[in-house]
Write a protein that holds these residues in place. Structure first.
Motif, PDB file in Angstrom:
ATOM      1  N   ASP A   1      18.748 -22.549 -26.068  1.00  0.00           N
ATOM      2  CA  ASP A   1      17.652 -22.593 -26.062  1.00  0.00           C
ATOM      3  C   ASP A   1      16.648 -21.717 -26.016  1.00  0.00           C
ATOM      4  O   ASP A   1      15.427 -21.283 -24.617  1.00  0.00           O
ATOM      5  N   ARG A   2      16.710 -20.525 -26.136  1.00  0.00           N
ATOM      6  CA  ARG A   2      16.074 -19.040 -25.444  1.00  0.00           C
ATOM      7  C   ARG A   2      14.989 -18.356 -26.767  1.00  0.00           C
ATOM      8  O   ARG A   2      15.264 -19.155 -27.604  1.00  0.00           O
ATOM      9  N   LEU A   3      13.982 -18.221 -26.114  1.00  0.00           N
ATOM     10  CA  LEU A   3      12.819 -18.673 -27.217  1.00  0.00           C
ATOM     11  C   LEU A   3      12.611 -17.166 -28.122  1.00  0.00           C
ATOM     12  O   LEU A   3      13.486 -16.293 -27.608  1.00  0.00           O
ATOM     13  N   LEU A   4      11.930 -18.234 -29.724  1.00  0.00           N
ATOM     14  CA  LEU A   4      12.403 -16.976 -30.017  1.00  0.00           C
ATOM     15  C   LEU A   4      10.797 -16.854 -31.057  1.00  0.00           C
ATOM     16  O   LEU A   4      10.239 -16.040 -31.392  1.00  0.00           O
ATOM     17  N   GLY A   5       9.735 -17.970 -30.899  1.00  0.00           N
ATOM     18  CA  GLY A   5       9.027 -18.400 -31.259  1.00  0.00           C
ATOM     19  C   GLY A   5       7.721 -20.153 -31.584  1.00  0.00           C
ATOM     20  O   GLY A   5       8.600 -20.320 -30.107  1.00  0.00           O
ATOM     21  N   LEU A   6       6.650 -19.602 -31.570  1.00  0.00           N
ATOM     22  CA  LEU A   6       6.264 -21.315 -31.860  1.00  0.00           C
ATOM     23  C   LEU A   6       5.443 -21.408 -32.450  1.00  0.00           C
ATOM     24  O   LEU A   6       5.300 -20.822 -33.023  1.00  0.00           O
ATOM     25  N   PHE A   7       5.257 -23.009 -32.956  1.00  0.00           N
ATOM     26  CA  PHE A   7       4.489 -23.650 -34.174  1.00  0.00           C
ATOM     27  C   PHE A   7       3.628 -24.224 -33.661  1.00  0.00           C
ATOM     28  O   PHE A   7       3.520 -24.959 -32.901  1.00  0.00           O
ATOM     29  N   THR A   8       2.612 -23.873 -33.944  1.00  0.00           N
ATOM     30  CA  THR A   8       1.136 -25.082 -33.805  1.00  0.00           C
ATOM     31  C   THR A   8       0.231 -25.759 -34.360  1.00  0.00           C
ATOM     32  O   THR A   8       0.662 -25.694 -36.082  1.00  0.00           O
ATOM     33  N   ASP A   9      -0.458 -26.537 -34.258  1.00  0.00           N
ATOM     34  CA  ASP A   9      -1.153 -27.010 -35.060  1.00  0.00           C
ATOM     35  C   ASP A   9      -2.019 -26.151 -36.025  1.00  0.00           C
ATOM     36  O   ASP A   9      -2.253 -26.332 -37.166  1.00  0.00           O
ATOM     37  N   GLY A  10      -2.072 -25.300 -35.320  1.00  0.00           N
ATOM     38  CA  GLY A  10      -3.556 -24.117 -35.833  1.00  0.00           C
ATOM     39  C   GLY A  10      -2.338 -23.864 -36.818  1.00  0.00           C
ATOM     40  O   GLY A  10      -2.617 -23.189 -37.902  1.00  0.00           O
ATOM     41  N   ASP A  11      -1.035 -23.182 -36.353  1.00  0.00           N
ATOM     42  CA  ASP A  11      -0.242 -22.809 -37.244  1.00  0.00           C
ATOM     43  C   ASP A  11      -0.054 -23.446 -39.048  1.00  0.00           C
ATOM     44  O   ASP A  11      -0.075 -23.054 -39.742  1.00  0.00           O
ATOM     45  N   LEU A  12      -0.105 -24.826 -38.737  1.00  0.00           N
ATOM     46  CA  LEU A  12       0.384 -25.367 -39.187  1.00  0.00           C
ATOM     47  C   LEU A  12      -0.848 -25.756 -40.753  1.00  0.00           C
ATOM     48  O   LEU A  12      -0.385 -25.123 -41.708  1.00  0.00           O
ATOM     49  N   ARG A  13      -1.840 -25.104 -40.480  1.00  0.00           N
ATOM     50  CA  ARG A  13      -3.532 -25.474 -40.718  1.00  0.00           C
ATOM     51  C   ARG A  13      -3.461 -23.965 -41.924  1.00  0.00           C
ATOM     52  O   ARG A  13      -3.092 -24.115 -43.022  1.00  0.00           O
TER      53      ARG A  13
ATOM     54  N   ASP B   1      12.112 -19.816 -18.271  1.00  0.00           N
ATOM     55  CA  ASP B   1      12.151 -18.650 -17.448  1.00  0.00           C
ATOM     56  C   ASP B   1      12.993 -17.329 -16.891  1.00  0.00           C
ATOM     57  O   ASP B   1      12.122 -17.055 -17.654  1.00  0.00           O
ATOM     58  N   LYS B   2      13.793 -16.690 -15.949  1.00  0.00           N
ATOM     59  CA  LYS B   2      13.350 -14.981 -16.342  1.00  0.00           C
ATOM     60  C   LYS B   2      14.801 -15.262 -17.421  1.00  0.00           C
ATOM     61  O   LYS B   2      14.528 -13.753 -17.672  1.00  0.00           O
ATOM     62  N   ASP B   3      15.387 -15.890 -17.702  1.00  0.00           N
ATOM     63  CA  ASP B   3      15.914 -15.331 -19.088  1.00  0.00           C
ATOM     64  C   ASP B   3      15.406 -15.690 -20.557  1.00  0.00           C
ATOM     65  O   ASP B   3      16.362 -15.796 -21.359  1.00  0.00           O
ATOM     66  N   GLN B   4      13.718 -16.307 -20.444  1.00  0.00           N
ATOM     67  CA  GLN B   4      13.076 -16.849 -21.373  1.00  0.00           C
ATOM     68  C   GLN B   4      13.934 -18.028 -22.303  1.00  0.00           C
ATOM     69  O   GLN B   4      14.161 -18.063 -23.384  1.00  0.00           O
ATOM     70  N   ARG B   5      14.561 -19.104 -21.574  1.00  0.00           N
ATOM     71  CA  ARG B   5      14.832 -20.117 -22.065  1.00  0.00           C
ATOM     72  C   ARG B   5      14.016 -21.179 -21.591  1.00  0.00           C
ATOM     73  O   ARG B   5      12.708 -20.556 -20.890  1.00  0.00           O
ATOM     74  N   VAL B   6      13.576 -21.779 -22.314  1.00  0.00           N
ATOM     75  CA  VAL B   6      12.666 -22.876 -22.904  1.00  0.00           C
ATOM     76  C   VAL B   6      12.348 -23.690 -22.016  1.00  0.00           C
ATOM     77  O   VAL B   6      13.607 -24.941 -21.665  1.00  0.00           O
ATOM     78  N   VAL B   7      11.783 -23.911 -21.128  1.00  0.00           N
ATOM     79  CA  VAL B   7      12.589 -24.937 -19.460  1.00  0.00           C
ATOM     80  C   VAL B   7      11.043 -26.847 -19.296  1.00  0.00           C
ATOM     81  O   VAL B   7      11.229 -27.126 -19.616  1.00  0.00           O
ATOM     82  N   GLY B   8      10.242 -25.855 -20.341  1.00  0.00           N
ATOM     83  CA  GLY B   8       8.802 -26.541 -20.374  1.00  0.00           C
ATOM     84  C   GLY B   8       7.777 -26.519 -21.028  1.00  0.00           C
ATOM     85  O   GLY B   8       7.822 -25.213 -22.266  1.00  0.00           O
ATOM     86  N   ALA B   9       7.089 -27.297 -21.354  1.00  0.00           N
ATOM     87  CA  ALA B   9       5.222 -27.325 -22.239  1.00  0.00           C
ATOM     88  C   ALA B   9       4.602 -26.980 -21.951  1.00  0.00           C
ATOM     89  O   ALA B   9       4.735 -29.008 -21.009  1.00  0.00           O
TER      90      ALA B   9
END
Length: 334
Positions: A251-263, A314-322
């Motif tokens: 669950d460590r964050l690598l990246g993000l993909f959004t609606d804007g990225d899709l367009r 969190d402090k270890d860059q694990r995704v805990v919410g959005a």
């Protein structure tokens, strides 16, 4: 007649501004005189209130009563329990609201308000310290007080010398000086202030944390980097936040993909939605926020970077919410 009146008003316009500036000058002069006069009496008044085990009871008649009521409200909201009692009502039963643990703050520019003077023997017998705020150090109230705060002014702004103007401004400023000095002496914080204002916008800004508004657990959209763009779109659609986190197996964050990225991806003819892995088109090192941050910080971050959603780590860059801007709108943070 109306035209004549309009013409007269237009011709007097410069005088109106001159009068307004004169009022400001007189009131500024009154405030400066009070500032220059601050001495050990002010310090003693602060110590009396800091040592008080009860509340500060503010008294005043007429315009002084309005100022006393506002001072009570300011004290109460900044860590000093206080309330206003109308002196006339106090003489008819409300005096029972004042306990022997309270400090009394009485306002009267003349220092001779009959309704307040009538109460002084009872308050003295009960043992209440009296802080008198008057414009006459030789007045009855000033002489009877434990501490006298001189709020006299060189002149009133009212040219008839009838309406309290500079004097009420000086009394209000003295009350603010008491409240802020006591606030700092108590170590009163922004969080303390918010706790006495939970229903307002200020309380929401200071009390609401990310954990109060974020989506967590299974509600957080996330995919592995090997997922295809189309699989990421299914995740975005099902979680309805307009984004998905791209994470590793821990669950460590690598990246993000959004609606804007899709367009932007759709404009790239080389991208096949069914076969292209999401790691190829995701946003690396996206903006994130910690769960212990204030919700208002998320709003500022979104506004400054022109984004509509954030991942919580969190402090270890694990995704805990959005969360997204709609979550902040529902919480009335923005």
């Amino acid at each position: 007649m109306a035209k004549l009146a309009d013409a007269a008003m237009a011709s007097n316009a410069p005088d109106l501004l001159a009068t307004a500036r004169r009022v400001f000058a007189i009131e500024i002069g009154g405030l400066q005189a009070n500032s220059d006069r601050l001495n050990g009496d002010f310090e003693q008044a602060c110590r009396l209130i800091l040592a008080c085990r009860g509340r500060v009871v503010c008294l005043g008649m007429g315009k002084s009563g309005h100022i006393a009521r506002k001072i009570a409200a300011t004290l109460a909201s900044t860590g000093t329990p206080a309330f206003f009692v109308h002196p006339a009502e106090a003489g008819h039963g409300d005096l029972g609201m004042i306990t022997d643990q309270d400090v009394v703050l009485a306002l009267s520019y003349s220092g001779e308000s009959d309704e307040i003077l009538m109460l002084l023997p009872v308050l003295k017998r009960q043992g209440n310290p009296l802080i008198a705020m008057t414009g006459r150090p030789s007045s009855s109230m000033a002489q009877a007080a434990t501490v006298h705060l001189d709020t006299s002014v060189p002149e009133e702004a009212c040219p008839l010398h009838l309406a309290p103007t500079a004097s009420t401004t000086a009394a209000l400023a003295m009350g603010d000086a008491l409240a802020v000095t006591l606030l700092e002496a108590r170590g009163f914080t922004a969080d303390d202030f918010a706790r006495s204002h939970p229903a307002g916008a200020l309380g929401r800004r200071l009390l609401l944390h990310i954990t109060d508004v974020m989506h967590s657990g299974a509600a957080v959209p996330r995919v592995l980097p090997s997922a295809t763009v189309s699989e990421a779109l299914v995740e975005i659609s099902s979680k309805r936040l307009g984004l998905t986190a791209v994470v590793d197996t821990q669950d460590r964050l690598l990246g993000l993909f959004t609606d804007g990225d899709l367009r932007r991806t759709l404009d790239d003819d080389a991208v096949d939605l069914r076969s292209t892995p999401i790691e190829r088109v995701m946003t690396r090192s996206p903006k994130t926020i910690r769960s212990d941050a204030l919700a208002s910080e998320a709003a500022q971050l979104m506004e400054s970077h022109k984004i509509s959603g954030l991942l919580v780590v969190d402090k270890d860059q694990r995704v805990v919410g959005a969360l997204n801007i709609h979550d902040l709108l529902r919480a009335r943070v923005v």
